[in-house]
Design a protein around this motif. Structure first.
Motif, short mmCIF file in Angstrom:
data_model
loop_
_atom_site.label_atom_id
_atom_site.label_comp_id
_atom_site.label_asym_id
_atom_site.label_seq_id
_atom_site.Cartn_x
_atom_site.Cartn_y
_atom_site.Cartn_z
N LEU A 19 0.83 -1.21 0.00
CA LEU A 19 0.00 0.00 0.00
C LEU A 19 0.86 1.25 0.00
N ALA A 20 1.95 1.21 0.76
CA ALA A 20 2.87 2.36 0.80
C ALA A 20 3.50 2.57 -0.58
N ASP A 21 3.92 1.47 -1.23
CA ASP A 21 4.51 1.58 -2.57
C ASP A 21 3.50 2.18 -3.55
N SER A 22 2.24 1.83 -3.40
CA SER A 22 1.20 2.38 -4.27
C SER A 22 1.06 3.88 -4.06
N TYR A 23 1.17 4.31 -2.79
CA TYR A 23 1.09 5.74 -2.51
C TYR A 23 2.27 6.47 -3.13
N TYR A 24 3.50 5.92 -2.99
CA TYR A 24 4.67 6.57 -3.56
C TYR A 24 4.55 6.65 -5.09
N ALA A 25 4.02 5.59 -5.70
CA ALA A 25 3.84 5.58 -7.16
C ALA A 25 2.83 6.65 -7.57
N TRP A 26 1.75 6.78 -6.79
CA TRP A 26 0.75 7.82 -7.07
C TRP A 26 1.37 9.20 -6.95
N LEU A 27 2.22 9.38 -5.94
CA LEU A 27 2.86 10.67 -5.73
C LEU A 27 3.80 11.01 -6.89
N ASN A 39 2.75 18.68 19.51
CA ASN A 39 3.41 19.56 18.54
C ASN A 39 4.93 19.36 18.51
N LEU A 40 5.31 18.15 18.13
CA LEU A 40 6.73 17.81 18.05
C LEU A 40 7.15 17.60 16.60
N THR A 41 8.42 17.72 16.34
CA THR A 41 8.99 17.34 15.04
C THR A 41 9.98 16.21 15.28
N ILE A 42 9.75 15.09 14.61
CA ILE A 42 10.61 13.91 14.77
C ILE A 42 11.25 13.59 13.43
N ARG A 43 12.54 13.33 13.47
CA ARG A 43 13.26 13.02 12.24
C ARG A 43 13.16 11.54 11.93
N GLY A 44 12.72 11.23 10.71
CA GLY A 44 12.66 9.85 10.27
C GLY A 44 13.92 9.47 9.51
N ARG A 45 13.83 8.38 8.75
CA ARG A 45 14.99 7.95 7.98
C ARG A 45 15.35 8.96 6.89
N LEU A 57 3.02 8.15 5.09
CA LEU A 57 4.44 8.39 4.84
C LEU A 57 5.19 8.52 6.16
N MET A 58 4.62 9.23 7.12
CA MET A 58 5.23 9.36 8.44
C MET A 58 5.39 7.99 9.10
N LYS A 59 4.35 7.18 9.01
CA LYS A 59 4.38 5.85 9.63
C LYS A 59 5.51 5.00 9.05
N GLU A 60 5.66 5.03 7.75
CA GLU A 60 6.70 4.23 7.11
C GLU A 60 8.09 4.76 7.41
N ASP A 61 8.24 6.08 7.42
CA ASP A 61 9.56 6.69 7.58
C ASP A 61 10.06 6.62 9.02
N LEU A 62 9.16 6.42 9.98
CA LEU A 62 9.56 6.34 11.39
C LEU A 62 9.65 4.89 11.87
N THR A 79 19.36 22.78 -0.06
CA THR A 79 20.56 22.40 -0.80
C THR A 79 20.27 21.11 -1.55
N ASP A 80 21.25 20.63 -2.31
CA ASP A 80 21.07 19.35 -3.01
C ASP A 80 20.76 18.24 -2.02
N GLU A 81 21.41 18.27 -0.87
CA GLU A 81 21.29 17.17 0.09
C GLU A 81 19.93 17.17 0.80
N ASP A 82 19.42 18.36 1.16
CA ASP A 82 18.19 18.37 1.96
C ASP A 82 16.96 18.84 1.19
N PHE A 83 17.06 18.92 -0.14
CA PHE A 83 15.92 19.40 -0.94
C PHE A 83 14.64 18.59 -0.69
N PRO A 84 14.70 17.24 -0.73
CA PRO A 84 13.45 16.48 -0.52
C PRO A 84 12.83 16.77 0.84
N ARG A 85 13.67 16.87 1.88
CA ARG A 85 13.16 17.13 3.22
C ARG A 85 12.51 18.52 3.30
N ARG A 86 13.18 19.52 2.72
CA ARG A 86 12.65 20.88 2.75
C ARG A 86 11.36 21.00 1.93
#
Length: 262
Positions: A10-18, A157-163, A201-206, A106-113
């Protein structure tokens, strides 16, 4: 119980849709436009404007969101909404200047930003619903005092870093034990596919935490809440309806509470 393989599919389907729903085009003047499949309250796609090169970029909403909210009678620059607007931006590390939301990358953190800006835009867009007469306050404003009165131990109201990305967490609940996964309660003030995808996405990345989803079912279109609730369950998350909050099973509610004698 949904298996890990099923949820991974299901997660792969979501990423493909995105991926399939994302388009990049040249807007001229050294600016590129990213059109995402994430929808705003008008059912229009969120768009991001990217300028810069050589590893230094600026991503923005082009000033669209605040202007659109203002035209709809929702001023997010003052009063209680202004406080919430500022809080949202701080949570995601987003800047606002003359109504334009932006973040440097930057190139490194573009997806995160990029992800942080999209999350902030979705949260800011939800402020529109607080302008309706039948809405006493934002969903968080309703949920937080209920959590306190129900004795539900939490951090909010927290921010947690995933993979790969940073994720905004509405409520972090006490773990059941040292080796137990993180337990998270996410709010869905506006039930829709975009918000569901963000939570997944949060569930998978954490690393697959235990995720509870509290769905605001007041004023939502017929059938939408049922579909979102079923999808949450299919994806291995535990959905609750705000209208049925007092009937959350005792066994679940008690896991939120401090241990006896604490």
């Amino acid at each position: 119980m949904t298996t890990v393989d099923e949820v991974r599919g299901l997660a792969d389907s979501y990423y493909a849709w995105l991926r399939s729903g994302t388009d990049v085009r040249d807007a001229g003047g050294g600016t590129a436009v990213i059109t995402t499949p994430i929808l705003d309250r008008h059912n229009d796609c969120f768009e991001l404007y990217v300028s810069g090169s050589g590893g230094s970029y600026r991503i923005s909403d082009g000033g669209y969101l605040v202007q659109d909210l203002r035209m709809s009678g929702c001023d997010v620059t003052s009063g209680k909404r202004g406080e919430q607007f500022s809080s949202i931006l701080r949570s995601f590390g987003i800047c606002a200047e003359d109504g334009e939301l932006s973040v440097d990358a930057t190139d490194e953190d573009f997806p995160r930003r990029e992800h942080c800006l999209l999350q902030a835009m979705m949260a800011v867009d939800d402020l529109h619903y607080t302008s309706k007469p039948n809405v006493a306050g934002m969903f968080m404003d309703d949920v937080l005092p209920w959590m306190v009165s129900a004795g539900i131990s939490h951090s909010s109201n927290l921010t947690i870093r995933g993979r790969t990305l940073d994720h905004h967490i509405d409520f972090l609940l006490p773990d059941r034990g040292i080796r137990s996964p993180k337990r998270i309660l996410q709010l869905m003030g506006r039930p829709d596919k975009s918000r569901l995808g963000t939570v997944l996405l949060m569930k998978e990345d954490l690393d697959d935490p235990e995720v509870y989803v509290l769905i605001n079912d007041q004023g939502s279109p017929d059938g939408t809440v049922d579909r979102i609730r079923a999808a949450c369950a299919d994806m291995g998350m535990v959905p609750f309806l705000w209208s049925e909050r007092e009937s959350i099973p005792d066994a679940i509610a008690r896991t939120f509470l401090p241990m006896h004698g604490a």
